[in-house]
Design an enzyme around this catalytic site. Sequence first.
Site, PDB file in Angstrom:
ATOM      1  N   TYR A  82      -4.146   5.639   4.166  1.00  0.00           N
ATOM      2  CA  TYR A  82      -4.041   4.181   4.228  1.00  0.00           C
ATOM      3  C   TYR A  82      -2.573   3.819   4.053  1.00  0.00           C
ATOM      4  O   TYR A  82      -1.861   4.439   3.251  1.00  0.00           O
ATOM      5  CB  TYR A  82      -4.879   3.530   3.134  1.00  0.00           C
ATOM      6  N   TYR A 147       0.839   2.330  -2.799  1.00  0.00           N
ATOM      7  CA  TYR A 147       0.994   3.116  -1.569  1.00  0.00           C
ATOM      8  C   TYR A 147       2.080   4.163  -1.755  1.00  0.00           C
ATOM      9  O   TYR A 147       1.868   5.360  -1.520  1.00  0.00           O
ATOM     10  CB  TYR A 147       1.315   2.194  -0.393  1.00  0.00           C
TER      11      TYR A 147
END
Length: 329
Positions: A82, A147
């Site tokens: 992702y 992230y």
Amino acid sequence: MNILVTGGAGYIGSHVLKALLERGGDNITVVDNFYSGSQDALLALQKVGKFEFVKCDLADFAAVAEVFKGRKFDAIIHFAAYIEVFESMQKPLKYYLNNTANAANLIKLASETGVRYFIFSSTAATYGEPESGVVSETSPQNPINPYGKSKLMTEWILKDAAAANANFKFGILRYFNVAGASSDGLIGQNYPNATHLIKVAVQTITGKREKMSIFGEDYATKDGTCERDYIHVEDLASAHLAVLDYLQENPSDIFNVGYGRGFSVKEVVECAKKVGGVDFRVDMAARRDGDPAVLISNADKLRQKTNWKPQRENLELIIKSALEWEKKC
């Protein structure tokens, strides 16, 4: 080589798959769950060369183990992850489970089955908010969003796995801002909810969006908007092949992949308007969480140590290829 490409139906993965097919000589297996990957991209690439596809979610450890049975992989090129910074701030566990835990399982299987080379799709987000804005591979890594943290932890896992296994080598590629589409128009960025600046700009040019937003104009930069290093996806793809070649005769290593030149958001928007010939609407919006002000690569190491020679080092060319693709898809 027998090569496993995870996330090979995705934007970057499909361009690397295309480069591998065009080079020829490898036996390639692709796994993807089509979360953000495109089945159309794989269908298009069947015209380029032969590869095996297995629909598989990396979260299904038993299914991933089955992929390794009966196949002796020499190398893995790992993309499946992702990538939305803002989403990672809202759903951090989603990112740690997929980007880190699933990658750790893949690295475990690689080590257990004798995989020699592991190419990892990392990110400049691992650097966080650097003091100078320009980072080399030895710059401090202090990611400011989940992230970046999820990718940094996978880098640590790879380093430890290689330290414990003399026959296992890694190449970590820290990407900067990737954009554009294949020069022959065969594949491009299909992800419908993309937040990448150039993708959003060309969607606005083509009328797929009524307007676009610039998130923050009060950064300590030349015009108040964030500055980034943009690289054409085909040059990024060729870097993976260059690093795979490099590892065959050299130890594990880490490489920034960018051009070493920054453009502000406003500069990119103005260039897109020029390339597209459309004066589209641009609104100003509040800053997004997790966005550093400046992030530009020092990518000298990649050019000096490998045979990588970028061919598309031009912002207008990058935007034009993205626009031509957007008109088709």
